[in-house]
Design a protein around this motif. Structure first.
Motif, PDB file in Angstrom:
ATOM      1  N   PHE A  70       0.818  -1.210   0.000  1.00 11.90           N
ATOM      2  CA  PHE A  70       0.000   0.000   0.000  1.00 11.90           C
ATOM      3  C   PHE A  70       0.850   1.256   0.000  1.00 11.90           C
ATOM      4  O   PHE A  70       0.490   2.258  -0.585  1.00 11.90           O
ATOM      5  CB  PHE A  70      -0.952  -0.017   1.191  1.00 11.90           C
ATOM      6  CG  PHE A  70      -1.869  -1.186   1.140  1.00 11.90           C
ATOM      7  CD1 PHE A  70      -2.800  -1.285   0.124  1.00 11.90           C
ATOM      8  CD2 PHE A  70      -1.771  -2.203   2.052  1.00 11.90           C
ATOM      9  CE1 PHE A  70      -3.635  -2.369   0.038  1.00 11.90           C
ATOM     10  CE2 PHE A  70      -2.601  -3.297   1.972  1.00 11.90           C
ATOM     11  CZ  PHE A  70      -3.535  -3.381   0.966  1.00 11.90           C
ATOM     12  N   LEU A  71       2.010   1.188   0.664  1.00 12.95           N
ATOM     13  CA  LEU A  71       2.890   2.352   0.701  1.00 12.95           C
ATOM     14  C   LEU A  71       3.306   2.745  -0.707  1.00 12.95           C
ATOM     15  O   LEU A  71       3.188   3.905  -1.124  1.00 12.95           O
ATOM     16  CB  LEU A  71       4.115   2.015   1.546  1.00 12.95           C
ATOM     17  CG  LEU A  71       5.031   3.171   1.879  1.00 12.95           C
ATOM     18  CD1 LEU A  71       4.286   4.183   2.706  1.00 12.95           C
ATOM     19  CD2 LEU A  71       6.246   2.672   2.623  1.00 12.95           C
ATOM     20  N   ALA A  72       3.771   1.737  -1.462  1.00 14.70           N
ATOM     21  CA  ALA A  72       4.186   2.002  -2.832  1.00 14.70           C
ATOM     22  C   ALA A  72       2.997   2.441  -3.678  1.00 14.70           C
ATOM     23  O   ALA A  72       3.101   3.356  -4.495  1.00 14.70           O
ATOM     24  CB  ALA A  72       4.816   0.756  -3.434  1.00 14.70           C
ATOM     25  N   GLY A  73       1.853   1.774  -3.460  1.00 10.60           N
ATOM     26  CA  GLY A  73       0.665   2.116  -4.227  1.00 10.60           C
ATOM     27  C   GLY A  73       0.255   3.554  -4.016  1.00 10.60           C
ATOM     28  O   GLY A  73       0.001   4.290  -4.968  1.00 10.60           O
ATOM     29  N   VAL A  74       0.240   3.982  -2.756  1.00 15.05           N
ATOM     30  CA  VAL A  74      -0.164   5.354  -2.460  1.00 15.05           C
ATOM     31  C   VAL A  74       0.834   6.343  -3.043  1.00 15.05           C
ATOM     32  O   VAL A  74       0.460   7.332  -3.666  1.00 15.05           O
ATOM     33  CB  VAL A  74      -0.299   5.567  -0.936  1.00 15.05           C
ATOM     34  CG1 VAL A  74      -0.438   7.029  -0.611  1.00 15.05           C
ATOM     35  CG2 VAL A  74      -1.506   4.814  -0.416  1.00 15.05           C
ATOM     36  N   SER A  75       2.139   6.045  -2.913  1.00 15.37           N
ATOM     37  CA  SER A  75       3.097   7.050  -3.378  1.00 15.37           C
ATOM     38  C   SER A  75       3.081   7.153  -4.896  1.00 15.37           C
ATOM     39  O   SER A  75       3.211   8.247  -5.448  1.00 15.37           O
ATOM     40  CB  SER A  75       4.497   6.777  -2.833  1.00 15.37           C
ATOM     41  OG  SER A  75       5.043   5.658  -3.423  1.00 15.37           O
ATOM     42  N   ARG A  76       2.855   6.036  -5.583  1.00 11.38           N
ATOM     43  CA  ARG A  76       2.752   6.129  -7.049  1.00 11.38           C
ATOM     44  C   ARG A  76       1.452   6.805  -7.459  1.00 11.38           C
ATOM     45  O   ARG A  76       1.401   7.512  -8.470  1.00 11.38           O
ATOM     46  CB  ARG A  76       2.835   4.729  -7.665  1.00 11.38           C
ATOM     47  CG  ARG A  76       4.236   4.162  -7.617  1.00 11.38           C
ATOM     48  CD  ARG A  76       4.736   3.840  -8.998  1.00 11.38           C
ATOM     49  NE  ARG A  76       6.180   3.687  -9.028  1.00 11.38           N
ATOM     50  CZ  ARG A  76       6.803   2.525  -8.866  1.00 11.38           C
ATOM     51  NH1 ARG A  76       6.110   1.431  -8.634  1.00 11.38           N
ATOM     52  NH2 ARG A  76       8.107   2.456  -8.949  1.00 11.38           N
ATOM     53  N   GLY A  77       0.392   6.561  -6.658  1.00 14.00           N
ATOM     54  CA  GLY A  77      -0.881   7.213  -6.958  1.00 14.00           C
ATOM     55  C   GLY A  77      -0.767   8.725  -6.853  1.00 14.00           C
ATOM     56  O   GLY A  77      -1.254   9.469  -7.699  1.00 14.00           O
ATOM     57  N   ILE A  78      -0.051   9.192  -5.800  1.00  5.16           N
ATOM     58  CA  ILE A  78       0.169  10.629  -5.629  1.00  5.16           C
ATOM     59  C   ILE A  78       0.973  11.165  -6.810  1.00  5.16           C
ATOM     60  O   ILE A  78       0.703  12.253  -7.327  1.00  5.16           O
ATOM     61  CB  ILE A  78       0.921  10.897  -4.315  1.00  5.16           C
ATOM     62  CG1 ILE A  78       0.131  10.414  -3.111  1.00  5.16           C
ATOM     63  CG2 ILE A  78       1.251  12.377  -4.179  1.00  5.16           C
ATOM     64  CD1 ILE A  78      -0.939  11.328  -2.648  1.00  5.16           C
ATOM     65  N   GLU A  79       1.948  10.382  -7.260  1.00  4.88           N
ATOM     66  CA  GLU A  79       2.750  10.800  -8.408  1.00  4.88           C
ATOM     67  C   GLU A  79       1.840  11.043  -9.613  1.00  4.88           C
ATOM     68  O   GLU A  79       1.939  12.069 -10.291  1.00  4.88           O
ATOM     69  CB  GLU A  79       3.785   9.717  -8.722  1.00  4.88           C
ATOM     70  CG  GLU A  79       4.768  10.114  -9.805  1.00  4.88           C
ATOM     71  CD  GLU A  79       5.606   8.933 -10.284  1.00  4.88           C
ATOM     72  OE1 GLU A  79       5.653   7.908  -9.582  1.00  4.88           O
ATOM     73  OE2 GLU A  79       6.200   9.059 -11.358  1.00  4.88           O
ATOM     74  N   ALA A  80       0.907  10.095  -9.839  1.00  4.87           N
ATOM     75  CA  ALA A  80      -0.013  10.227 -10.978  1.00  4.87           C
ATOM     76  C   ALA A  80      -0.848  11.494 -10.841  1.00  4.87           C
ATOM     77  O   ALA A  80      -1.016  12.251 -11.813  1.00  4.87           O
ATOM     78  CB  ALA A  80      -0.929   9.007 -11.053  1.00  4.87           C
ATOM     79  N   ILE A  81      -1.348  11.754  -9.621  1.00  9.23           N
ATOM     80  CA  ILE A  81      -2.195  12.934  -9.419  1.00  9.23           C
ATOM     81  C   ILE A  81      -1.397  14.205  -9.663  1.00  9.23           C
ATOM     82  O   ILE A  81      -1.863  15.141 -10.322  1.00  9.23           O
ATOM     83  CB  ILE A  81      -2.801  12.921  -7.996  1.00  9.23           C
ATOM     84  CG1 ILE A  81      -3.797  11.776  -7.883  1.00  9.23           C
ATOM     85  CG2 ILE A  81      -3.472  14.242  -7.686  1.00  9.23           C
ATOM     86  CD1 ILE A  81      -4.305  11.539  -6.485  1.00  9.23           C
ATOM     87  N   ILE A  82      -0.153  14.245  -9.163  1.00  7.64           N
ATOM     88  CA  ILE A  82       0.657  15.461  -9.333  1.00  7.64           C
ATOM     89  C   ILE A  82       0.968  15.696 -10.810  1.00  7.64           C
ATOM     90  O   ILE A  82       0.914  16.833 -11.293  1.00  7.64           O
ATOM     91  CB  ILE A  82       1.957  15.355  -8.506  1.00  7.64           C
ATOM     92  CG1 ILE A  82       1.608  15.444  -7.022  1.00  7.64           C
ATOM     93  CG2 ILE A  82       2.908  16.487  -8.859  1.00  7.64           C
ATOM     94  CD1 ILE A  82       2.773  15.314  -6.110  1.00  7.64           C
ATOM     95  N   ILE A  83       1.253  14.620 -11.551  1.00  8.14           N
ATOM     96  CA  ILE A  83       1.520  14.784 -12.988  1.00  8.14           C
ATOM     97  C   ILE A  83       0.280  15.353 -13.678  1.00  8.14           C
ATOM     98  O   ILE A  83       0.359  16.300 -14.470  1.00  8.14           O
ATOM     99  CB  ILE A  83       1.934  13.445 -13.630  1.00  8.14           C
ATOM    100  CG1 ILE A  83       3.288  13.002 -13.101  1.00  8.14           C
ATOM    101  CG2 ILE A  83       2.012  13.582 -15.146  1.00  8.14           C
ATOM    102  CD1 ILE A  83       3.718  11.644 -13.590  1.00  8.14           C
ATOM    103  N   ALA A  84      -0.883  14.765 -13.346  1.00  6.94           N
ATOM    104  CA  ALA A  84      -2.122  15.237 -13.976  1.00  6.94           C
ATOM    105  C   ALA A  84      -2.365  16.708 -13.661  1.00  6.94           C
ATOM    106  O   ALA A  84      -2.726  17.501 -14.537  1.00  6.94           O
ATOM    107  CB  ALA A  84      -3.302  14.391 -13.507  1.00  6.94           C
ATOM    108  N   LEU A  85      -2.120  17.094 -12.382  1.00  5.86           N
ATOM    109  CA  LEU A  85      -2.297  18.500 -12.009  1.00  5.86           C
ATOM    110  C   LEU A  85      -1.330  19.390 -12.771  1.00  5.86           C
ATOM    111  O   LEU A  85      -1.694  20.487 -13.213  1.00  5.86           O
ATOM    112  CB  LEU A  85      -2.071  18.677 -10.500  1.00  5.86           C
ATOM    113  CG  LEU A  85      -3.184  18.179  -9.586  1.00  5.86           C
ATOM    114  CD1 LEU A  85      -2.797  18.403  -8.146  1.00  5.86           C
ATOM    115  CD2 LEU A  85      -4.478  18.901  -9.894  1.00  5.86           C
ATOM    116  N   GLY A  86      -0.085  18.912 -12.937  1.00 10.32           N
ATOM    117  CA  GLY A  86       0.917  19.692 -13.657  1.00 10.32           C
ATOM    118  C   GLY A  86       0.480  19.962 -15.085  1.00 10.32           C
ATOM    119  O   GLY A  86       0.592  21.095 -15.582  1.00 10.32           O
TER     120      GLY A  86
END
Lengths: 258, 143
Positions: free
Chosen positions: A223-239
């Motif tokens: 879950f740790l890896a899942g959450v951190s990659r999920g945040i990465e996806a959200i930040i890219i989309a926001l960018g």
């Protein structure tokens, strides 16, 4: 060479294998699996590895001695061929009597393996963007414009990656470039559709890999890896949204309407 | 004719992405087939049921199952086929239209397209989860 020395070498080799996979965008459960399998193949019974997208932790007990190893991994890029090669290597190493030194050489060979040449990547990246604009209903002129936008943005991002910018800034700059090119082309060719050009050419930036890996990690229980990659996806989309939005807004403010 | 055209476009886009992601040379065409079939399922469902998230869901399942199947068949990690394959389904268009609605101050449209975009992303996620869970069940049975 005594046994302790050999165990150490084996650990260093499996960490190297894990590092190559993680740096090139593998899911963390696959990295953990590979490291444990490599160590167990040479008779080590107690192996535990814990991998996050930014580091590898490994603890090994052998002949009443404890070894632990931490490896910080930076600069994740995507190179699926290297993951496949290390996967092949681990299968080979487990099923044969390859020595640790041979394994080390093999892994170094994988690290230095050439990727597709950068111009080939720009050319096909341009085609990917261009065919996307057709997929979303663009016409021939949109096709040409997105080809140029995709080609130029990939070139620019490659140049930018030398300056060590964060991925958020990279995506903002990329989408600003795309939007400017789309606006310019929509003025040169009257019949183009600015929406279709932008949609086609932002596709090389969208976080498809981050989304897939986040999911695959989460369902394997990381879950740790899942959450951190999920945040990465959200930040890219926001960018991307930020870059496109700010450029269009500025254009509307200065020239009034798209 | 429409579907053949869409198949070709999706095929070439997926191949473009597989080159950006540097997948092994012998897997490029295969990942293109997976991505194109996923896209065809997506538009077919989208037309028949009128629901873009159902389309993305079944499209992602298709890409996932084909990817897992190819992974077993050709002894490569499944990600090699799945990552380029799901890119056509990722809602880049929805993201863009949401942003455009926001800057034009059409907040109701933005909420509509934004939530649809989010649902599409969630459906892709669920589709990939289901397909790789199915393949895990088969793997357990085999052992």
């Amino acid at each position: 060479m005594d046994k302790k020395e050999q165990t150490k070498k084996l650990i260093v080799m499996s960490i190297l294998a894990g590092k190559i996979m993680l740096q090139n965008g593998a899911e963390t459960y696959r990295v953990e699996d590979t490291i444990v399998r490599l160590c167990e193949a040479r008779g080590i019974k107690y192996v535990h590895s814990f991998v996050t997208p930014t580091g590898i932790f490994l603890s090994v007990e052998h002949n009443n001695e404890l070894f632990s190893y931490i490896k910080r991994v930076k600069s994740i890029k995507i190179d699926l061929e290297k993951i496949a090669l290390v996967n092949d290597f681990s299968r080979k190493f487990v099923n044969s009597n390859m020595t640790v030194q041979e394994g080390m050489d093999y892994l170094n060979e994988i690290t230095n393996k050439k990727t597709f040449s950068k111009y080939l990547r720009y050319i096909f990246g341009g085609f990917a963007a261009a065919f996307f604009s057709l997929l979303f209903g663009g016409n021939l002129l949109d096709f040409v414009s997105s080809y140029f936008a995709g080609f130029i943005v990939l070139t620019a991002l490659d140049k930018l990656s030398k300056y060590n910018v964060t991925f958020f800034v990279k995506n903002v700059i990329g989408s600003i470039i795309i939007t400017i090119i789309a606006i310019i082309f929509s003025h040169i060719f009257i019949k183009t559709n600015i929406d279709k050009i932008i949609i086609g050419s932002i596709m090389p930036l969208v976080p498809g890999v981050a989304i897939t890996n986040a999911i695959r990690d989460s369902i394997s229980g990381d879950f740790l890896a899942g959450v951190s990659r999920g945040i990465e996806a959200i930040i890219i989309a926001l960018g991307i949204a930020f870059g496109v939005g700010i450029t269009l807004k500025t254009y509307i403010l200065f020239f009034g309407g798209i | 004719m429409y579907f053949i055209k869409q198949f070709i476009y999706a095929f070439i886009s997926t191949i473009g992405f597989s080159i950006i992601f540097n997948i092994p040379r012998d897997s490029i065409i295969k990942s293109g087939i997976g991505g194109a079939l996923g896209w065809i399922v997506n538009i077919l469902i989208n037309q028949q049921l009128g629901s873009s998230s159902a389309g993305a869901f079944l499209g992602a399942i298709t890409v996932g199952l084909i990817g897992e199947f190819f992974a077993r068949l050709f002894k490569k990690p499944a990600t090699v086929f799945i990552i380029p394959g799901i890119i056509p389904l990722v809602p880049g268009a929805g993201m863009y239209y949401t942003m455009r609605a926001i800057i034009e101050k059409k907040f109701i449209t933005a909420a509509e397209t934004g939530s649809e975009t989010f649902f599409i992303a969630a459906s892709i996620a669920t589709g990939v989860i289901i397909s790789s869970s199915i393949s895990k069940i088969f793997k357990l049975k085999k052992n």
